[in-house]
Design an enzyme around this catalytic site. Structure first.
Site, PDB file in Angstrom:
ATOM      1  N   HIS A 110      27.457  10.250 -56.744  1.00  0.00           N
ATOM      2  CA  HIS A 110      28.852  10.653 -56.891  1.00  0.00           C
ATOM      3  C   HIS A 110      29.257  10.733 -58.351  1.00  0.00           C
ATOM      4  O   HIS A 110      30.057  11.581 -58.743  1.00  0.00           O
ATOM      5  CB  HIS A 110      29.768   9.679 -56.130  1.00  0.00           C
ATOM      6  N   GLU A 112      35.849  17.381 -52.386  1.00  0.00           N
ATOM      7  CA  GLU A 112      35.058  16.178 -52.645  1.00  0.00           C
ATOM      8  C   GLU A 112      33.674  16.565 -53.143  1.00  0.00           C
ATOM      9  O   GLU A 112      32.827  17.037 -52.372  1.00  0.00           O
ATOM     10  CB  GLU A 112      34.926  15.308 -51.390  1.00  0.00           C
ATOM     11  N   LYS A 136      46.049  14.430 -32.087  1.00  0.00           N
ATOM     12  CA  LYS A 136      46.263  14.088 -33.503  1.00  0.00           C
ATOM     13  C   LYS A 136      46.638  12.629 -33.726  1.00  0.00           C
ATOM     14  O   LYS A 136      47.336  12.305 -34.682  1.00  0.00           O
ATOM     15  CB  LYS A 136      47.323  15.019 -34.119  1.00  0.00           C
ATOM     16  N   ASP A 139      42.740  23.448 -36.838  1.00  0.00           N
ATOM     17  CA  ASP A 139      43.880  22.608 -37.198  1.00  0.00           C
ATOM     18  C   ASP A 139      43.344  21.353 -37.876  1.00  0.00           C
ATOM     19  O   ASP A 139      42.724  20.506 -37.217  1.00  0.00           O
ATOM     20  CB  ASP A 139      44.664  22.235 -35.944  1.00  0.00           C
TER      21      ASP A 139
END
Length: 573
Positions: free
Chosen positions: A512, A205, A337, A413
């Site tokens: 951006h 990004e 998760k 992770d």
């Protein structure tokens, strides 16, 4: 030194190609009428016009292998990977099986190995074990997947060379076909608890690293960030079942007794040098009992460690309650998760708080906004807006952006960004005139470690080395993982400060467009804008074309670490 006299051997030869011979004849064997020993001696590959003979079972008088084709044998692996797929002759399946069983896969070409895989003589997922050559296994699996699915060209841009697959095997990934290079940037220095850190961030990004870097600069100029780990405990929450709800209730009451807890703790702690059970948290639903074990796990993230301890602890509980049935080691009460209020309320992993005070001068010159505007926006967006959305732990602008970038860089992770990104960002006006800004980030469930998992991979280990926390702490187990959690929380605070400032000043979109879009798109944008304002977002000198504003942007001597186009150009409403 050769094999004992009389031992059947295989002469290793380079792949036979059409360019080397005109004709190949195979002596096929009738297995029904011959003994196994005869079969071994009659698999012959004879290439007419060439003296090379491939024969199984041939021995010389001294019992050593013939040296006739030693040069070809030495270069077998190299030749097999380079031989033309059109020219290469593949020996019959029976011959390939015999060669593989007697002398190993090094005597077969890649195509012949593929033949064995297609014949189910070698399982695709066991190529690494079967070949004892990790890189070759990856290469062959790529060919297998490509040929079977007619997508050979798709692998051209997926790299597989120059990688240590020994660190991946039985640890990080299965059915490996290569690796994914992700750009890794650095932001910093982060001044955290009076010490500076350079923060590696892996992301695709654009603008993320630059924006976080701007936040670091603002915080550094204001005296840095203070942080603290307020609790440390990874959790595993199995679900067990009883014949009746009364039985489940009795077990819950038994576990809440201090004497019984200490008994379970002794069993649990005995499973590891580092696992230390902190508490047991129970919830009941009918005849189902959910038992949440919470324990410290040293510098490891700790899921495997705590799972082992939980399993043995459940065995001890079953001695007291014979009718108890273990349904699953994980009953989603961990919670791992998945978004869950239990992690937001009770915490999981490391619970961290970080805070800073940003001066009015820095807010004006670096962040291009005001404390009043930031406080108002934080209330409307991060607090009320997240409440309207029904968020759990999402009272922030983009904590997961920074968490995930650091996780990818340091071998965490990445799926655990779900719980680890739980964060509430608070802002208050400070100072005599209320022009300074107090900002804090509270993150109750940062799941991270500096040993185990992806931290063993060399690039990820290097990023931990950059932070000075690679591996386990030499004298205080767990301290490296706790420091990583503090670094993550402080980095999130920096990202929050920078993004909220950009939103407050109206800079987000164009920053951006400058750093997260191609130059072609920027060019298209500039040609479509006929007039702009030069200034800080509150109006300014009108320009007839955007080119004049871009020139001002290029000439600027602004002290921001990564100037944004919108610091100078604001499209009128």
């Amino acid at each position: 030194m050769g094999p004992p006299k009389g031992t059947p051997v295989v002469h290793r030869v380079a792949p036979v190609t059409v360019s080397q011979i005109q004709k190949v004849s195979y002596a096929e064997v009738d297995r029904k009428n011959e003994s196994d020993s005869d079969v071994e001696n009659k698999y012959i590959l004879n290439s007419p016009g060439n003296n090379n003979i491939f024969q199984l079972g041939e021995t010389d008088e001294s019992g050593s292998e013939s040296e006739e084709l030693s040069e070809d044998a030495d270069s077998l692996n190299e030749s097999s990977s380079e031989a033309s797929s059109q020219d290469e002759i593949v020996r019959s399946l029976d011959i390939c099986k015999t060669i593989y069983d007697l002398d190993g896969p090094q005597c077969l070409t890649d195509k012949e190995i593929l033949t064995l895989v297609e014949a189910k003589h070698i399982a695709p997922y066991q190529l690494e074990k079967a070949l004892d050559d990790l890189k070759r296994a990856v290469c062959i699996r790529r060919k297998l997947v490509g040929i079977e699915n007619k997508i050979e060209d798709a692998f051209i841009d997926l790299p597989y060379n120059h990688y240590d697959y020994s660190l991946v095997l039985n640890a990080c990934c299965e059915n490996v076909i290569g690796y994914i290079p992700i750009p890794c940037g650095v932001a910093g220095p982060l001044l955290l608890d009076s010490k500076e850190y350079q923060i590696p961030m892996a992301t695709t990004e654009g603008c993320l690293v630059a924006s976080t870097n701007r936040g670091f600069r603002a915080l550094h100029l204001s005296g840095g960030v203070s942080s603290c780990v307020v609790s440390d405990g990874m959790s595993r929450g199995p679900v067990v079942q009883f014949p009746t709800a009364l039985g489940a209730s009795q077990a819950m009451i038994w576990l809440e007794d201090e004497t019984n807890f200490l008994k379970i703790k002794e069993i649990f702690d005995g499973t590891s040098r580092f696992a230390r059970l902190n508490k047991i948290h129970c919830r009941i639903a009918g005849r189902l009992l959910y038992i949440r074990f919470v324990a410290r796990t040293g510098d490891a993230m700790g899921m495997n460690m705590i799972s082992k301890g939980t399993e043995l602890a459940l065995g001890e509980i079953m001695k007291e309650f014979r009718t108890m049935k273990i349904l699953s080691l994980s009953g989603n009460f961990c919670t791992d998760k998945k978004p869950a209020a239990v992690n937001w309320i009770e915490g999981r992993g490391k619970s961290v708080v970080a805070e800073a005070v940003v001066s009015a001068k820095v807010i004006k010159n670096v962040l291009k906004t005001t404390a009043a505007a930031l406080v108002e926006l934080n209330m409307a967006k991060n607090l009320i807006g997240s409440a309207v959305a029904g968020s759990i732990g999402g009272f922030n602008a983009h904590a997961s952006n920074i968490v995930t970038a650091i996780y990818l860089a340091t071998g965490q992770d990445p799926a655990q960004n779900v719980g680890s990104s739980n964060c509430i960002t608070l802002m208050e006006r400070r100072g005599q005139d209320g022009d300074d800004l107090y900002i804090s980030c509270s993150m109750p469930s940062i799941e991270c470690g500096t040993i185990g998992g992806g931290t063993v991979l060399r690039p990820q280990a290097a990023c931990l080395e950059i932070l000075g926390i690679r591996g386990s702490h030499p004298t205080q187990p767990g301290e490296n993982a706790r420091l990583l959690a503090r670094i993550i929380c402080a980095s999130v605070l920096s990202g929050e400060l920078s993004l909220m400032s950009a939103l407050s000043a109206g800079h987000l979109v164009k920053s951006h467009l400058t750093l997260n879009r191609s130059s072609t798109n920027i060019a298209a944008l500039t040609t479509s804008v006929s007039s702009v304002s030069l200034g800080d977002g509150r109006g300014g000198l009108r320009m007839s074309t955007i080119d004049q504003g871009l020139e001002q942007f290029r000439r600027s001597t602004s002290d921001t670490p990564c100037p944004k186009l919108m610091d100078f150009l604001t499209v009128p409403n």
